[in-house]
Design a protein around this motif. Structure first.
Motif, PDB file in Angstrom:
ATOM      1  N   ARG A 142       0.839  -1.189   0.000  1.00 40.26           N
ATOM      2  CA  ARG A 142       0.000   0.000   0.000  1.00 40.26           C
ATOM      3  C   ARG A 142       0.879   1.245   0.000  1.00 40.26           C
ATOM      4  O   ARG A 142       2.024   1.221   0.442  1.00 40.26           O
ATOM      5  CB  ARG A 142      -0.929   0.027   1.220  1.00 40.26           C
ATOM      6  CG  ARG A 142      -1.896  -1.142   1.300  1.00 40.26           C
ATOM      7  CD  ARG A 142      -2.942  -1.081   0.199  1.00 40.26           C
ATOM      8  NE  ARG A 142      -3.918  -2.160   0.350  1.00 40.26           N
ATOM      9  CZ  ARG A 142      -3.809  -3.355  -0.190  1.00 40.26           C
ATOM     10  NH1 ARG A 142      -2.725  -3.639  -0.924  1.00 40.26           N
ATOM     11  NH2 ARG A 142      -4.734  -4.270  -0.026  1.00 40.26           N
ATOM     12  N   HIS A 173       1.150   5.207   1.441  1.00 41.87           N
ATOM     13  CA  HIS A 173       0.621   6.083   2.491  1.00 41.87           C
ATOM     14  C   HIS A 173       1.098   7.502   2.224  1.00 41.87           C
ATOM     15  O   HIS A 173       2.260   7.854   2.443  1.00 41.87           O
ATOM     16  CB  HIS A 173       1.102   5.609   3.863  1.00 41.87           C
ATOM     17  CG  HIS A 173       0.661   4.202   4.174  1.00 41.87           C
ATOM     18  ND1 HIS A 173      -0.639   3.872   4.496  1.00 41.87           N
ATOM     19  CD2 HIS A 173       1.358   3.029   4.177  1.00 41.87           C
ATOM     20  CE1 HIS A 173      -0.733   2.575   4.711  1.00 41.87           C
ATOM     21  NE2 HIS A 173       0.477   2.038   4.514  1.00 41.87           N
ATOM     22  N   ASN A 203      -4.347   2.211  -3.843  1.00 41.77           N
ATOM     23  CA  ASN A 203      -4.614   1.275  -2.742  1.00 41.77           C
ATOM     24  C   ASN A 203      -5.907   0.505  -2.980  1.00 41.77           C
ATOM     25  O   ASN A 203      -5.991  -0.697  -2.679  1.00 41.77           O
ATOM     26  CB  ASN A 203      -4.682   2.044  -1.417  1.00 41.77           C
ATOM     27  CG  ASN A 203      -3.327   2.629  -1.035  1.00 41.77           C
ATOM     28  OD1 ASN A 203      -2.294   2.126  -1.453  1.00 41.77           O
ATOM     29  ND2 ASN A 203      -3.335   3.684  -0.247  1.00 41.77           N
ATOM     30  N   ASP A 224      -0.150  11.443   3.085  1.00 44.06           N
ATOM     31  CA  ASP A 224      -1.111  12.209   3.887  1.00 44.06           C
ATOM     32  C   ASP A 224      -1.667  13.413   3.141  1.00 44.06           C
ATOM     33  O   ASP A 224      -2.687  13.973   3.554  1.00 44.06           O
ATOM     34  CB  ASP A 224      -0.435  12.678   5.192  1.00 44.06           C
ATOM     35  CG  ASP A 224      -0.016  11.491   6.061  1.00 44.06           C
ATOM     36  OD1 ASP A 224      -0.702  10.441   5.976  1.00 44.06           O
ATOM     37  OD2 ASP A 224       0.988  11.604   6.786  1.00 44.06           O
TER      38      ASP A 224
END
Length: 576
Positions: A193, A195, A210, A197
């Motif tokens: 995945r 990540h 994702n 923000d």
């Protein structure tokens, strides 16, 4: 509120542009200021110095050339009066004017001349001091400008360098992370995945990635059974095809071979499917023929002691830059049988019709005999028309018989040593009457010492005669036709050139097809003459072709091998 990547790039570019604009503006401001100061010094002070020096010179010449010197002094004084720029310069100039007026009134005393000289010197001193003062101010301005521009440049450089170093990471870091994630997915690591923000485009892209990885993980775990089912269904569909089909992938491996193909090859599925093409073709002659022979002509395969005819079709399936292919064998046995029946029917009908037509032609000749009786002019015209139609029918039947012989796959050739000149002369003689009717001159050009050829004289003459007949048909009245025979690379090339309307390029490849006629042509025929000519020439190991251009006429060629003894004698050539 989240700032998009597009807006970040736009703001960063705008910031750099503003820094560049600020630096350039400051530099331009000080350069313009220095330029104006220099102009002011030149205009305000250097011109006054020039005027004063001129007045001093005229004052020194006043004893020798009084009138001229006074006039020149007056001119310089006026210029000085219009260029007063420094404090106190106005009063000194007025005093100089008063003393000069005394001089003009006749006061040439030493005291008055000394006063004038003193006034000129005072003006010179004032302007010299001004020049020094302004030069010093200009130097200070230049120093200040240099200091400000250097300081501003350093600040701009530091800001721009920091921006250049840090800003690309705003774009490249998410892209690098996305590239790494794609590699993980390519390696079937569907648990990976990303990540991020940020809520910009990269954040949305990470969310979409994702979600995709999650779905791929779900499909990976749940679709294996479905894939096996689809594979079985695909195999069932392939085996249900009526046409024999063989699939080969980009790595030259046999993907599939349906039941019909296996039956023709005489092999089992495990001997073909999943095997390299080279291994299979080394074991099976038919498979090697299908792989290596690039042909679209029908071929024969004996199945269950019965002759079957097939045509091969190759369907390419693109997969990236590579291509898979499917070989399809279509059974055309029924069409072949119909074609043979059609050929036999045409041959039979043509043969049966030829006898009554020959009889009617004989009857027409008897009617022309004056011993039977005199005919009126109208009756003669009718007989001529009937003879023309009768000859046309005989020609059509002759071409149909020739074509039926060609389609049957057997052309009777009587090959002997023949002189090319003899063939050309016989062909020209046979069409001389038609050429005279249109006042067309036929010119014959040939190489010296032209070698003989090994050919069927009748069929070769027929081909050349067909070329000449077509050339006469499409040529204009009072024109000419050129027939040429030349030796080229061990062959004799015959050509017939006319100066008619010509043929469009898009129709040239189809001229030698059966029943083809050029669209829009006023002259109509059977469309068989050129097709039969092609078969006759190729049956004698020759070649036939055409060159043409609209408005410039056409040239029809055929070539036959010279001095070849391989076909000598009576031969039957079996066509494919």
């Amino acid at each position: 509120m989240a700032v998009s990547v597009k807006k970040k790039i736009w703001l960063g570019t705008l910031f750099l542009f503003l820094l560049l604009l600020l630096t350039g503006g400051v530099g331009i401001y000080y350069m313009a200021k220095l330029k104006n100061d220099g102009k002011n010094v030149l205009k305000a002070n250097y011109e006054s110095l020039s005027y004063c020096h001129n007045m001093q010179q005229q004052l020194g010449n006043i004893d020798r050339q009084y009138i001229q010197s006074v006039h020149n002094f007056e001119d310089a004084l006026k210029r000085q009066e219009s260029n007063i720029t420094e404090p106190g310069e106005n009063k000194v100039t007025n005093d100089l004017r008063n003393d000069f007026n005394k001089l003009q009134a006749g006061d040439t005393s030493r005291q008055n001349l000394h006063a004038i000289e003193s006034g000129i010197q005072t003006i010179l001193s004032l302007n010299m001091e001004a020049i020094q003062r302004k030069s010093k101010a200009a130097e200070e301005t230049a120093d200040n400008a240099l200091t400000i521009i250097i300081a501003l440049g350093v600040v701009v450089f530091l800001i721009a360098f920091t921006f250049i170093v840090n800003f690309p990471s705003v774009v490249t870091n998410p892209i690098n992370r996305l590239a790494e994630a794609i590699k993980e997915i390519a390696n079937k690591n569907y648990t990976h995945r990303i990540h991020i923000d940020n809520k910009d485009e990269f954040g949305k892209l990470a969310d979409a990635f994702n979600e995709m990885a999650e779905r791929l993980q779900y499909f990976e775990s749940s679709n294996l059974n479905k894939l096996m089912f689809e594979k079985s269904r695909a195999e069932a569909v392939i085996n249900s095809l009526k046409d024999a089909s063989i699939g080969i992938d980009k790595n030259n491996m046999v993907l599939f071979s349906n039941y019909q193909a296996l039956q023709l090859l005489g092999l089992r599925a495990e001997d073909v499917v999943g095997k390299p093409v080279d291994d299979v073709k080394n074991k099976n002659d038919l498979f090697r023929f299908l792989i290596e022979k690039e042909t679209t002509t029908p071929f024969k395969i004996v199945v269950d002691n019965r002759e079957n005819y097939f045509v091969k079709e190759i369907i390419e399936v693109a997969q990236g830059e590579a291509k898979n292919k499917v070989i399809v064998l279509k059974n055309i046995t029924s069409f072949k049988e119909l074609d043979v029946a059609k050929t036999n029917f045409i041959a039979t009908i043509s043969h049966e019709l030829k006898t009554p037509l020959a009889s009617s032609d004989l009857s027409l000749k008897l009617l022309e005999d004056q011993r039977i009786g005199q005919l009126t002019s109208e009756q003669k015209e009718l007989i001529e028309s009937l003879k023309h139609d009768n000859q046309r029918m005989l020609k059509i039947l002759s071409e149909l018989l020739n074509m039926s012989q060609v389609e049957a796959g057997r052309i009777q050739l009587n090959v002997n040593t023949v002189s090319p000149n003899e063939i050309v002369e016989n062909a020209i003689e046979s069409v001389s009457g038609n050429a005279k009717e249109k006042d067309i001159e036929i010119k014959y050009i040939s190489d010296k010492n032209l070698p003989s050829i090994q050919a069927d004289a009748d069929k070769t003459t027929w081909v050349l005669n067909n070329f000449l007949a077509n050339a006469i048909k499409y040529s204009f009245n009072n024109s000419s036709i050129e027939v040429e025979a030349s030796q080229q690379n061990g062959s004799v090339v015959f050509s017939v050139k006319d100066y008619g309307p010509g043929i469009a390029k898009e129709y040239l490849p189809r001229l030698f097809e059966r029943y083809f006629q050029v669209p829009g042509s006023k002259e109509k025929g059977t469309g068989l003459g050129l097709a039969i000519s092609k078969e006759f020439v190729e049956a004698q190991q020759g070649k036939i072709w055409v060159e043409s251009e609209i408005g410039k006429g056409s040239v029809f060629y055929f070539q036959l091998p010279a001095n070849s003894l391989s076909l000598l004698g009576t031969t039957t050539l079996k066509l494919p």
